[in-house]
Structures are given as structure tokens and as C-alpha cells.
Design an enzyme around this catalytic site. Sequence first.
Site, PDB file in Angstrom:
ATOM      1  N   ASP A  10      22.707  16.604  62.407  1.00  0.00           N
ATOM      2  CA  ASP A  10      21.274  16.865  62.400  1.00  0.00           C
ATOM      3  C   ASP A  10      20.873  17.014  60.931  1.00  0.00           C
ATOM      4  OD1 ASP A  10      18.682  17.623  63.315  1.00  0.00           O
ATOM      5  OD2 ASP A  10      19.223  19.727  62.990  1.00  0.00           O
ATOM      6  N   ASP A  12      17.412  18.672  59.449  1.00  0.00           N
ATOM      7  CA  ASP A  12      16.734  19.929  59.109  1.00  0.00           C
ATOM      8  C   ASP A  12      17.518  21.128  59.648  1.00  0.00           C
ATOM      9  OD1 ASP A  12      14.711  18.386  57.974  1.00  0.00           O
ATOM     10  OD2 ASP A  12      13.529  18.365  59.820  1.00  0.00           O
TER      11      ASP A  12
END
Length: 181
Positions: A10, A12
Site C-alpha cells: 500500500d 499512504d
Amino acid sequence: MSAQKWIILDRDGVINEDSDEYVKSAEEWIAIPGSLEAIARLKQAGYGVAIATNQSGIGRGLFSFEDFETMCEKMDVMLDQVGGWVDGIFLCPHAPDEGCHCRKPLPGLFEQIQEAFELNSLEGVPVIGDSLRDLQAGQAMGCTPILVKTGKGERTLKKGQGLEGVAVYDDLAEAVNALLA
Ligand SMILES: [Mg+2]
Ligand SMILES: [Zn+2]
């Protein structure tokens, strides 16, 4: 190509600091200490590194695809400075009400990654995220889920749902160290 040496991250809250107000520009894109070096270590160890990221801020009109590209360029430059790079960035630009198949926890981005790199399967590929939906999207494809406490990770941990069998590390640097140990 073998899926043995791939990893899906991922963005953020894993690579860069997250914000409840969304990360909307290159100025707001701030690397989490040690994350870029961790990606460099993965590359040096021969891993393929792909990013799968929900960016509903685009669909919500908070920033543009060009803004997203500018953030990617900033990350690329900073990665290059520490000897790292990523093999691909896969994003869902849709708002939640658009009914797409790529917004995590749905596995569309992971399917795109599998196809793009011609991987037989994503079985056992580590997926590192700070939100449950990152892990769920990967688990739908057989990935091995790893939670980091950065970003929304502490919040995810506190909720305590869906985390059976999920390894937990302080941050990406620690998760990568464990993976490469
Ligand atoms: Mg996140
Ligand atoms: Zn989407």
C-alpha cells in the site's frame, strides 16, 4: 514469472505519511523514515515491488491524476537517491460510489499486478498495508498479509478485526528486515 519474489505495498501510511485530509500534492507527500531505504533493500534482494493504492481523492475531485503523477515522480526521485525503485504503481482513482472492481478491499488492483507481470499466482506474496482493506484485497488473491503500525495501522490494530494470522510490524523498515532476515 515466479511470484515467489514479489511484494505488494500500500502507499499512504506505509511508504509515506497518511492524512485524513488526503495526500493531494507532491508537497504533502512525505516519506515515512526508513521506508524508501526498505524498498531499496527489497530491490537489492531481487524482489519485484508493486504498489496498489486507493486514490479516491481523484474521484472525489480533491486532486487530479496529474497531481498523482507528480507525487509518483517525487517518490521515484527520492527512491533513486537511495538506490531503490518500484516496478509498478497501480491505483484505483474511483470514488466509493462508483462501483468499480479495483477499490480495495476488492482485488482488482492485485489482478492487474498479476497480469502486468505475468505471474502465475499471487499465492504467498507478502502484502503490506496499514488498513484492513489492503490486507483483505491481498488475501482474496492468496497473498500473505502484513500490517504496519504507521499511518492508520494503530487504528486498524485497535479495531482488532480480521487480523488473525496477520504479522504486525512497527513500520515498513521493520517488516522488510523481518522478510529479508
Ligand atoms: Mg494506507
Ligand atoms: Zn477503482
